[in-house]
Design an enzyme around this catalytic site. Structure first.
Site, PDB file in Angstrom:
ATOM      1  N   LYS A  65       0.808  -1.221   0.000  1.00 31.72           N
ATOM      2  CA  LYS A  65       0.000   0.000   0.000  1.00 31.72           C
ATOM      3  C   LYS A  65       0.843   1.273   0.000  1.00 31.72           C
ATOM      4  O   LYS A  65       0.438   2.284  -0.578  1.00 31.72           O
ATOM      5  CB  LYS A  65      -0.967  -0.010   1.183  1.00 31.72           C
ATOM      6  CG  LYS A  65      -2.059  -1.079   1.069  1.00 31.72           C
ATOM      7  CD  LYS A  65      -3.043  -0.996   2.210  1.00 31.72           C
ATOM      8  CE  LYS A  65      -4.103  -2.087   2.099  1.00 31.72           C
ATOM      9  NZ  LYS A  65      -5.114  -1.978   3.175  1.00 31.72           N
ATOM     10  N   ASP A 101     -10.407   2.101   2.449  1.00 32.80           N
ATOM     11  CA  ASP A 101     -10.540   1.336   3.695  1.00 32.80           C
ATOM     12  C   ASP A 101     -11.406   2.049   4.727  1.00 32.80           C
ATOM     13  O   ASP A 101     -12.312   1.460   5.319  1.00 32.80           O
ATOM     14  CB  ASP A 101      -9.156   1.051   4.295  1.00 32.80           C
ATOM     15  CG  ASP A 101      -8.392  -0.010   3.531  1.00 32.80           C
ATOM     16  OD1 ASP A 101      -9.031  -0.889   2.924  1.00 32.80           O
ATOM     17  OD2 ASP A 101      -7.146   0.025   3.541  1.00 32.80           O
TER      18      ASP A 101
END
Length: 275
Positions: A65, A101
């Site tokens: 990420k 997220d």
């Protein structure tokens, strides 16, 4: 057909291909979605090869990420706040990076679980990437307060300092686990890696206010040590992170395809599979 993928290492456990296949079937979108094992020393090359072969977008999971954030040429505000990217979109302008997220967590809490966050006292456990990625969306729900607690207090304080100057009008503080004694919260979210090690954060008793919800971002392991401890400490409701997984995927799907899938049937199907 348009091609999409999730990239990570490891990746064989990923439920993303099944989730996006259900989204595509439900919305009538013509696409393929695959899982790619990214070499630990070759993330950018793998992404570029996928893009060169006609790929339209990718989801990004552990441990890439941060590399995805560096690779993206443009970022959404929530990706900038998180300092990490879990969704890449490829277009004529280059590579766009987003982080879905936190939005997935908030959507699961408020829509699937019916837990209103406005005016609530929220405790977020952990100060790593999972916590950072959810802070801005959580603050956006206008809770009464948001406390970030971590084993290493300095990490929590540094993260709070990064967000303290944002005009959210939400009291935001940092502390260690032992500093939580004699405090009560309406929502307690575990964003630590403790559940991966079958452990629970060392929390003092009495954290849960009447009707409080305990939420573990971990999913697929049944009653995690954190949730078991929360039950013993009086949490009225318990939830794992499977809904967050589905909702963050829906955010990515909508970014790519411009249509929002109905997550309810997909989440129910996954619950049935896991048992």
């Amino acid at each position: 057909m348009d091609r999409y993928a999730v990239i990570g290492n490891p990746i064989s456990h990923s439920k993303s291909p099944a989730i996006h296949a259900r989204f595509a079937a439900q919305t009538g979108q013509q696409l393929t979605y695959e899982a790619l094992l990214g070499p630990l020393d070759g993330f950018a090359d793998t992404v570029q090869a996928f893009r060169d072969a006609g790929g339209r977008g990718m989801n990004v999971t552990v441990p890439f990420k941060l590399e995805a954030f560096a690779l993206a040429e443009r970022h959404s505000p929530r990706a900038l706040a998180a300092g990490a990217v879990n969704t890449l979109a490829f277009d004529a302008e280059g590579i766009f990076g987003d982080n879905t997220d936190g939005a997935g967590l908030v959507r699961d809490l408020t829509h699937n679980l019916g837990c209103a966050l406005a005016g609530r006292r929220i405790l977020l456990l952990g100060a790593g990437g999972a916590a950072r990625g959810t802070l801005l969306p959580l603050l956006g729900t206008q809770p009464a307060s948001l406390t970030l607690a971590n084993r290493t207090v300095a990490r929590a304080e540094a993260l709070v300092a990064d967000f303290a100057e944002r005009d959210t009008h939400v009291p935001l503080d940092a502390c260690g686990f032992t500093d939580l004694a004699d405090r009560e919260f309406d929502v307690v979210i575990n964003a630590t890696a403790a559940s991966l090690a079958d452990e629970a954060p060392p929390l003092p008793a009495g954290l849960y206010a009447a009707g409080a919800l305990a939420y573990d971002m971990m999913y697929g392991r049944g009653d995690t040590p954190f949730l078991a401890a929360a039950r013993r400490d009086g949490a009225a409701r318990l939830a794992d992170g499977l809904g967050m997984l589905v909702e963050q995927a829906a955010e990515s799907f909508e970014l790519w395809r411009g249509v929002r899938p109905d997550t309810g049937p997909v989440l129910a199907a996954l619950r049935a599979q896991i048992g």
